[in-house]
Design an enzyme around this catalytic site. Structure first.
Site, PDB file in Angstrom:
ATOM      1  N   SER A 279     -18.212 -15.012  31.835  1.00 21.97           N
ATOM      2  CA  SER A 279     -19.423 -14.772  31.066  1.00 21.97           C
ATOM      3  C   SER A 279     -19.254 -13.518  30.215  1.00 21.97           C
ATOM      4  O   SER A 279     -18.369 -13.478  29.364  1.00 21.97           O
ATOM      5  CB  SER A 279     -20.635 -14.706  32.001  1.00 21.97           C
ATOM      6  OG  SER A 279     -21.824 -14.859  31.273  1.00 21.97           O
TER       7      SER A 279
ATOM      8  N   GLY B 181     -22.452 -10.234  33.520  1.00 24.36           N
ATOM      9  CA  GLY B 181     -23.773  -9.640  33.657  1.00 24.36           C
ATOM     10  C   GLY B 181     -24.431  -9.313  32.345  1.00 24.36           C
ATOM     11  O   GLY B 181     -25.237  -8.391  32.261  1.00 24.36           O
TER      12      GLY B 181
END
Length: 552
Positions: free
Chosen positions: A221, A135
């Site tokens: 990520s 995120g």
């Protein structure tokens, strides 16, 4: 560009809320675990017991805001662990139908430092898999059903997912914050939260049937970025035994007080943000609500980075790995072929045609422009742009992690996820950023509402089962394997990659000259000391610094 990146990147953290048993179930029917942290009453789902919303640290509010996490005191009474806790404060972006990562947000709070545990049936000294959500260090949570640990638990793994502070609340540095710190440093609070969660696991996971001596940290990520920093941080030494990094990105980061590789200092950025949101000092910042700080700092363009502070983050992450100072543990790392297809906000404006494309590349890349144009030709500009940014962020990072881990004597296993299916391919999202997540978690039937629908057929389940096997066996033994599927060799001198497309298979040298080019470009930027490296590649690249002997 920075602000549009954060505004658009509603990250992979938002799946549909996992279904649980009714909270009305009597405690006699519910699984109960007594650990050093207290007694926790969860729920049973299938063959796994699930314990949700367990606080591992005190709420970082008031005077605790922007301070290291304080371990949660032992609970004096049994704790209802049937429901997820609040998510950490984060921006509330509007629902964009084209945004495949969007999901309605559950309640937010600063009292968000909680974790969730999936306990296998009859667990005893089971391997532990700790998941760190993505995120952009700005959004996300460990509670979303894309990360549901049930299928991994079926393979005998205790799964833990965590929350950590985000955005300015988790990563802002400021001179006043540094002044009140015994280490004369600030920022990196979200990373300290992750470390505290791992300490909780070390103290408590045996009560859930887990082996505190066999812990794998994993993330995708920004979660993969976090795992890299846990590998690099001396404060995390000994808290884990293996590491998984999915679509991680080894970008440059700011220094605490010094201008570093083209970044303004983290403290100066904190001063700018404080002024922009109308808080002249730390006392006023602590009086403001968490929601107000999050909204206003995001609108002011706060750039969420880890900070090179010399202690928690000892050096630029590339330097730590070059020095061999990272944790010497087996790693599994990889990226997706279509990463940027769902992250087009990272791309610069397209050129008018071949002539402009080539002229801009020659201006930026100079003596290596011919090499660049052979790899990313003007005959297919859109594809070249997608691949340029993908390779600069994710492909280069994957191979670099593998090479640096093997250089210190640790095994490294790498993959390329290149799987497509009709809904994703029709939308131009073949193997997009995060597309591997429902396959490796076994949650292909529980994706977010806007996620391209994965077929509920035998082929998709077979691929998912293979990936769940590989990931859980890596957590168990440090070597990924799956019965009936190819042996996954270490990266090694042959540069072996496991490719997941229609089915798993091994090929050699996926990155090839692409890796060499990005490594050369980053080397020159590092040597010059005044250029960042992230998604500023290809048409977004500044003029490359002059050649130096150390960058061959």
């Amino acid at each position: 560009m920075i602000r549009s990146h954060y505004r658009a990147l509603r990250h992979i953290a938002f799946g549909m809320t996992a279904l649980g048993l009714s909270a009305a179930a009597s405690s006699a029917e519910r699984p109960s675990v007594t650990a050093p942290a207290g007694t926790f009453e969860g729920v049973t789902e299938g063959s796994a017991n699930v314990f949700r919303g367990i606080s591992y640290a005190e709420a970082p509010t008031g005077e605790r805001r922007w301070r290291p996490p304080v371990p949660k005191a032992r609970a004096s009474a049994p704790v209802d662990a049937s429901e997820f806790g609040p998510i950490c404060n984060q921006p509330e972006f509007p629902n964009v139908p084209a945004n495949i990562y969007y999901e309605d947000l559950p309640p937010m709070s600063e009292d968000c430092l909680s974790l969730n545990v999936w306990q296998p049936e009859n667990a005893d000294h089971a391997p532990v898999f700790v998941w760190i959500h993505g995120g952009s260090l700005l959004t996300g949570a460990g509670r979303f059903s894309l990360y549901d640990g049930t299928e991994l638990a079926k393979r005998g793994v205790v799964v833990v997912s965590i929350n950590y502070r985000l955005g300015a609340l988790g990563f802002m540095a400021h001179p006043e914050l540094s002044a009140e710190s015994p280490d004369n440093a600030s920022g990196n609070y979200g990373l300290l939260d992750q470390i505290e969660a791992l300490r909780w696991v070390e103290r408590n996971i045996a009560a859930f049937g887990g082996d505190s001596g066999n812990v794998t940290i994993a993330g995708e990520s920004a979660g993969g970025l976090s795992v890299m920093h846990l590998l690099a941080s001396p404060l995390a030494t000994g808290l884990f035994d293996r590491a998984v990094m999915q679509s991680a990105y080894m970008v440059s980061e700011p220094g605490l007080r010094q201008v570093l590789n083209g970044h303004p200092s983290a403290e100066s950025e904190g001063v700018r943000i404080a002024e922009a949101i109308g808080a002249g000092n730390l006392a006023r910042l602590r009086e403001m609500s968490a929601g107000e700080i999050t909204r206003k700092s995001t609108a002011a363009g706060f750039q969420t980075y880890f900070t090179v502070d010399g202690k928690i983050v000892p050096a630029q992450i590339t330097d730590v790995f070059d020095q061999g100072a990272q944790a010497r543990v087996p790693v599994l790392a990889g990226f997706n072929s279509g990463e940027i297809r769902s992250l087009r906000m990272l791309l610069p404006p397209a050129p008018s045609g071949k002539e402009e494309y080539e002229a801009r590349i020659r201006n930026a890349y100079g003596d290596v422009a011919d090499i660049f144009l052979r790899i990313y030709p003007s005959e297919r500009i859109e594809q070249s742009m997608l691949e340029t940014t993908r390779d600069a962020l994710y492909g280069w990072t994957t191979q670099r992690i593998a090479e640096k881990q093997e250089a210190v004597g640790s095994l490294a296993f790498v993959y390329l996820f290149d799987h497509g299916y009709p809904a994703a391919d029709k939308a131009g999202l073949h193997a997009f950023h995060g597309a591997e997540l429902p396959y490796m978690f076994g949650t292909i039937e529980r994706t977010a509402a806007n996620w391209p629908r994965i077929p509920r057929d035998r082929k998709e389940r077979a691929l998912s089962n293979a990936m769940v096997d590989y990931w859980t066996s890596f957590a168990r033994s440090g070597e990924p394997s799956s019965d009936g599927n190819p042996k996954w060799p270490a990266f090694g001198q042959s540069e072996n990659w496991m490719v997941f497309d229609e089915r798993p298979h091994v090929i050699e040298d996926v990155m090839s000259y692409r890796y060499d080019l990005v490594e050369h470009v980053v080397c020159r930027r590092r040597a010059a000391g005044d250029q960042q490296w992230n998604w500023n590649a290809g048409l977004a690249s500044p003029v490359l610094p002059p050649p130096v002997d150390q960058c061959r």
